[in-house]
Scaffold this motif. Structure first.
Motif, PDB file in Angstrom:
ATOM      1  N   LEU A 120       0.862  -1.175   0.000  1.00 20.27           N
ATOM      2  CA  LEU A 120       0.000   0.000   0.000  1.00 20.27           C
ATOM      3  C   LEU A 120       0.901   1.228   0.000  1.00 20.27           C
ATOM      4  CD1 LEU A 120      -2.861   1.307   0.330  1.00 20.27           C
ATOM      5  CD2 LEU A 120      -2.412   1.302   2.782  1.00 20.27           C
ATOM      6  N   PRO A 121       1.043   1.922  -1.127  1.00 23.70           N
ATOM      7  CA  PRO A 121       1.939   3.083  -1.183  1.00 23.70           C
ATOM      8  C   PRO A 121       1.317   4.302  -0.519  1.00 23.70           C
ATOM      9  CG  PRO A 121       0.856   2.792  -3.287  1.00 23.70           C
ATOM     10  CD  PRO A 121       0.418   1.634  -2.425  1.00 23.70           C
ATOM     11  N   GLU A 122       2.181   5.205  -0.068  1.00 27.51           N
ATOM     12  CA  GLU A 122       1.672   6.453   0.509  1.00 27.51           C
ATOM     13  C   GLU A 122       0.977   7.280  -0.563  1.00 27.51           C
ATOM     14  OE1 GLU A 122       3.181  10.228   3.240  1.00 27.51           O
ATOM     15  OE2 GLU A 122       4.649   8.954   2.257  1.00 27.51           O
ATOM     16  N   GLU A 123       1.525   7.250  -1.774  1.00 25.19           N
ATOM     17  CA  GLU A 123       0.886   7.965  -2.881  1.00 25.19           C
ATOM     18  C   GLU A 123      -0.160   7.030  -3.476  1.00 25.19           C
ATOM     19  OE1 GLU A 123       4.109   7.014  -3.036  1.00 25.19           O
ATOM     20  OE2 GLU A 123       5.178   8.799  -2.344  1.00 25.19           O
ATOM     21  N   ARG A 124      -1.425   7.283  -3.162  1.00 22.49           N
ATOM     22  CA  ARG A 124      -2.489   6.404  -3.636  1.00 22.49           C
ATOM     23  C   ARG A 124      -2.604   6.499  -5.147  1.00 22.49           C
ATOM     24  NH1 ARG A 124      -1.372   4.885   1.234  1.00 22.49           N
ATOM     25  NH2 ARG A 124      -2.608   5.785   2.914  1.00 22.49           N
ATOM     26  N   GLY A 125      -2.813   5.366  -5.816  1.00 23.98           N
ATOM     27  CA  GLY A 125      -2.816   5.372  -7.278  1.00 23.98           C
ATOM     28  C   GLY A 125      -3.894   4.507  -7.883  1.00 23.98           C
ATOM     29  N   LEU A 126      -5.126   5.000  -7.899  1.00 18.45           N
ATOM     30  CA  LEU A 126      -6.229   4.278  -8.517  1.00 18.45           C
ATOM     31  C   LEU A 126      -6.617   4.950  -9.833  1.00 18.45           C
ATOM     32  CD1 LEU A 126      -8.499   3.750  -5.365  1.00 18.45           C
ATOM     33  CD2 LEU A 126      -7.053   2.037  -6.469  1.00 18.45           C
ATOM     34  N   TYR A 127      -7.106   4.142 -10.765  1.00 17.17           N
ATOM     35  CA  TYR A 127      -7.579   4.681 -12.040  1.00 17.17           C
ATOM     36  C   TYR A 127      -8.990   5.233 -11.838  1.00 17.17           C
ATOM     37  CZ  TYR A 127      -3.583   2.262 -14.007  1.00 17.17           C
ATOM     38  OH  TYR A 127      -2.306   1.845 -14.292  1.00 17.17           O
ATOM     39  N   GLN A 128      -9.115   6.539 -11.892  1.00 19.01           N
ATOM     40  CA  GLN A 128     -10.351   7.201 -11.506  1.00 19.01           C
ATOM     41  C   GLN A 128     -11.547   6.827 -12.375  1.00 19.01           C
ATOM     42  OE1 GLN A 128     -10.637   9.296  -8.698  1.00 19.01           O
ATOM     43  NE2 GLN A 128      -8.639   8.340  -8.341  1.00 19.01           N
ATOM     44  N   LYS A 129     -11.311   6.551 -13.656  1.00 16.75           N
ATOM     45  CA  LYS A 129     -12.427   6.284 -14.568  1.00 16.75           C
ATOM     46  C   LYS A 129     -12.715   4.795 -14.728  1.00 16.75           C
ATOM     47  CE  LYS A 129     -11.855  10.597 -17.113  1.00 16.75           C
ATOM     48  NZ  LYS A 129     -13.037  11.206 -16.486  1.00 16.75           N
ATOM     49  N   GLU A 130     -12.017   3.964 -13.937  1.00 17.29           N
ATOM     50  CA  GLU A 130     -12.283   2.526 -13.935  1.00 17.29           C
ATOM     51  C   GLU A 130     -13.210   2.175 -12.773  1.00 17.29           C
ATOM     52  OE1 GLU A 130     -11.257   0.011 -15.913  1.00 17.29           O
ATOM     53  OE2 GLU A 130     -10.236   1.364 -17.285  1.00 17.29           O
ATOM     54  N   VAL A 132     -18.492   1.832   1.268  1.00 18.45           N
ATOM     55  CA  VAL A 132     -19.787   2.368   0.867  1.00 18.45           C
ATOM     56  C   VAL A 132     -19.794   2.487  -0.655  1.00 18.45           C
ATOM     57  CG1 VAL A 132     -21.385   4.303   1.026  1.00 18.45           C
ATOM     58  CG2 VAL A 132     -20.036   3.628   3.028  1.00 18.45           C
ATOM     59  N   GLY A 133     -20.583   1.644  -1.306  1.00 22.06           N
ATOM     60  CA  GLY A 133     -20.628   1.665  -2.761  1.00 22.06           C
ATOM     61  C   GLY A 133     -20.762   0.259  -3.318  1.00 22.06           C
ATOM     62  N   LYS A 134     -20.886   0.188  -4.657  1.00 25.35           N
ATOM     63  CA  LYS A 134     -21.022  -1.086  -5.360  1.00 25.35           C
ATOM     64  C   LYS A 134     -19.755  -1.370  -6.153  1.00 25.35           C
ATOM     65  CE  LYS A 134     -24.559   0.257  -7.744  1.00 25.35           C
ATOM     66  NZ  LYS A 134     -24.620   1.654  -7.287  1.00 25.35           N
ATOM     67  N   LYS A 135     -19.549  -2.633  -6.462  1.00 28.12           N
ATOM     68  CA  LYS A 135     -18.363  -3.017  -7.234  1.00 28.12           C
ATOM     69  C   LYS A 135     -18.321  -2.348  -8.600  1.00 28.12           C
ATOM     70  CE  LYS A 135     -19.106  -7.486  -6.581  1.00 28.12           C
ATOM     71  NZ  LYS A 135     -18.918  -8.960  -6.643  1.00 28.12           N
ATOM     72  N   SER A 136     -19.489  -1.989  -9.119  1.00 31.84           N
ATOM     73  CA  SER A 136     -19.548  -1.366 -10.446  1.00 31.84           C
ATOM     74  C   SER A 136     -19.294   0.140 -10.399  1.00 31.84           C
ATOM     75  CB  SER A 136     -20.925  -1.624 -11.069  1.00 31.84           C
ATOM     76  OG  SER A 136     -21.961  -1.111 -10.235  1.00 31.84           O
ATOM     77  N   ASP A 137     -19.189   0.714  -9.200  1.00 37.79           N
ATOM     78  CA  ASP A 137     -18.973   2.160  -9.089  1.00 37.79           C
ATOM     79  C   ASP A 137     -17.595   2.559  -9.625  1.00 37.79           C
ATOM     80  OD1 ASP A 137     -21.430   2.468  -7.903  1.00 37.79           O
ATOM     81  OD2 ASP A 137     -20.650   2.613  -5.856  1.00 37.79           O
ATOM     82  N   LEU A 138     -17.539   3.699 -10.286  1.00 34.51           N
ATOM     83  CA  LEU A 138     -16.251   4.230 -10.711  1.00 34.51           C
ATOM     84  C   LEU A 138     -15.514   4.788  -9.495  1.00 34.51           C
ATOM     85  CD1 LEU A 138     -17.185   6.146 -13.997  1.00 34.51           C
ATOM     86  CD2 LEU A 138     -16.447   3.769 -13.719  1.00 34.51           C
ATOM     87  N   VAL A 139     -14.216   4.655  -9.507  1.00 32.91           N
ATOM     88  CA  VAL A 139     -13.406   5.142  -8.390  1.00 32.91           C
ATOM     89  C   VAL A 139     -13.616   6.629  -8.161  1.00 32.91           C
ATOM     90  CG1 VAL A 139     -11.032   5.567  -7.642  1.00 32.91           C
ATOM     91  CG2 VAL A 139     -11.682   3.326  -8.512  1.00 32.91           C
ATOM     92  N   GLN A 140     -13.813   7.389  -9.228  1.00 27.39           N
ATOM     93  CA  GLN A 140     -13.942   8.843  -9.093  1.00 27.39           C
ATOM     94  C   GLN A 140     -15.193   9.254  -8.318  1.00 27.39           C
ATOM     95  OE1 GLN A 140     -13.981  10.300 -13.098  1.00 27.39           O
ATOM     96  NE2 GLN A 140     -16.067   9.623 -13.523  1.00 27.39           N
ATOM     97  N   THR A 141     -16.122   8.329  -8.114  1.00 28.38           N
ATOM     98  CA  THR A 141     -17.331   8.639  -7.339  1.00 28.38           C
ATOM     99  C   THR A 141     -17.149   8.361  -5.854  1.00 28.38           C
ATOM    100  OG1 THR A 141     -18.336   6.420  -7.541  1.00 28.38           O
ATOM    101  CG2 THR A 141     -18.730   7.994  -9.350  1.00 28.38           C
ATOM    102  N   LEU A 142     -16.026   7.749  -5.463  1.00 29.34           N
ATOM    103  CA  LEU A 142     -15.828   7.355  -4.070  1.00 29.34           C
ATOM    104  C   LEU A 142     -15.288   8.501  -3.229  1.00 29.34           C
ATOM    105  CD1 LEU A 142     -14.078   3.894  -4.616  1.00 29.34           C
ATOM    106  CD2 LEU A 142     -16.500   4.314  -4.170  1.00 29.34           C
ATOM    107  N   SER A 143     -15.635   8.479  -1.949  1.00 31.84           N
ATOM    108  CA  SER A 143     -15.007   9.408  -1.013  1.00 31.84           C
ATOM    109  C   SER A 143     -13.540   9.028  -0.843  1.00 31.84           C
ATOM    110  CB  SER A 143     -15.712   9.345   0.342  1.00 31.84           C
ATOM    111  OG  SER A 143     -15.464   8.087   0.964  1.00 31.84           O
TER     112      SER A 143
END
Length: 298
Positions: free
Chosen positions: A76-86, A120-131
């Motif tokens: 788990l890196p300090e610089e979080r790196g998720l693909y926002q539109k996936e 909080v959310g569904k598996k189909s949610d885009l990462v960019q919608t998450l808190s």
């Protein structure tokens, strides 16, 4: 067992890590602490072979870490790196398969992990919608879903509220019970105290404290004393030999002692008339020790 032996790393004239040594056994949690720039992230990157050490050895069960073993490291890196539109599912399944999981097992594990971390959310949610907190939980799932044997967590509690930090701590404790080797960094000394078996403290790349956590605390003496004694005031305690400072804490007082032995005489005085609600003599907190060591080695 992970062994870091006489490891050094410089960037130009800057000595980032100097003669670093520690081991992590299965089922053991090592807390790596220090101010920003102390060498914590550099240490993690050398273990992962993102950067090469200038000298020294980093081994797993006595041998250099192989590519196959790297597949068993959760990071788990300090610089979080998720693909926002996936979507959550698409990127978790992709990484899980890179680590050798089949798709159906990964889907089932993802559901379990989302429930465990209370995402909080569904598996189909885009990462960019998450808190921010829920995105951090997904990042944690990415690091753990493939059941790694060695786990590196760089500031895992950063930005989490107390409830979610507690969820993360429970997960780390469970992974420890399952035999994982875990190293993590944190600026929250309460979190470090709660889950660490051993500690390494770095100051400008140099090791200034190292060993089992409780042994380190005990080495500073039991010079903190919490007392609830209704017949005594702060002024009464300040007049007692060996007391340098008194702080009100709820229904009682926290006394700062010059030496551990001073507690014996204080105990006799406050219990002379019988029962008192509380008397607890402890070493300094890890936070106090951290601040002292930073100042001492400045």
């Amino acid at each position: 067992m992970i062994t870091v032996s006489h490891v050094n790393k410089s960037f130009g004239d800057h000595q980032a890590v100097s003669d670093l040594n520690f081991t992590i056994e299965p089922g053991e949690v090592l807390g790596l602490i220090g101010q920003n720039g102390a060498g914590k992230t550099t240490t993690f990157r050398m273990i992962l072979n993102f950067i090469d050490a200038d000298s020294g050895e980093i081994t797993w069960d006595g041998h250099p870490i192989t590519q196959e073993q790297k597949q068993k490291i959760g990071f788990l890196p300090e610089e979080r790196g998720l693909y926002q539109k996936e979507s959550i599912e698409s990127q978790v399944l992709y990484l899980a398969q890179l680590h050798g999981m089949n798709k159906e097992d990964a889907k089932a594990e993802l559901t379990d992990w989302m429930n465990k971390l209370q995402v909080v959310g569904k598996k189909s949610d885009l990462v960019q919608t998450l808190s921010k907190g829920n995105a951090q939980k997904i990042q944690m799932i990415l690091a753990l879903i493939f059941k790694p044997k060695f786990i590196i967590l760089d500031e895992p509690f950063s930005g989490l509220d107390p409830v979610n930090a507690s969820i993360f701590m429970d997960v780390i404790k469970e992974l420890k019970k399952q035999g994982a080797m875990i190293i993590f960094s944190s600026h929250n000394m309460d979190n470090v105290t709660e889950i660490s078996d051993k500690l390494v403290m770095l100051k400008q790349g140099h090791t200034v404290l190292q060993g089992p956590l409780q042994e380190i605390r005990e080495s500073f003496g039991r010079t903190r004393l919490f007392v609830e004694a209704p017949d005594f005031t702060a002024a009464d305690f300040l007049d007692m030999e060996g007391v340098t400072k008194v702080e009100a804490r709820g229904a009682g007082y926290l006394l700062y002692l010059t030496e551990e032995a001073a507690g014996h005489a204080i105990f006799d005085k406050v219990t002379a008339n019988g029962y008192i609600p509380a008397f607890s003599q402890q070493p300094p907190t890890l936070g106090e020790i951290f601040r002292t060591e930073v100042a001492t080695h400045a």
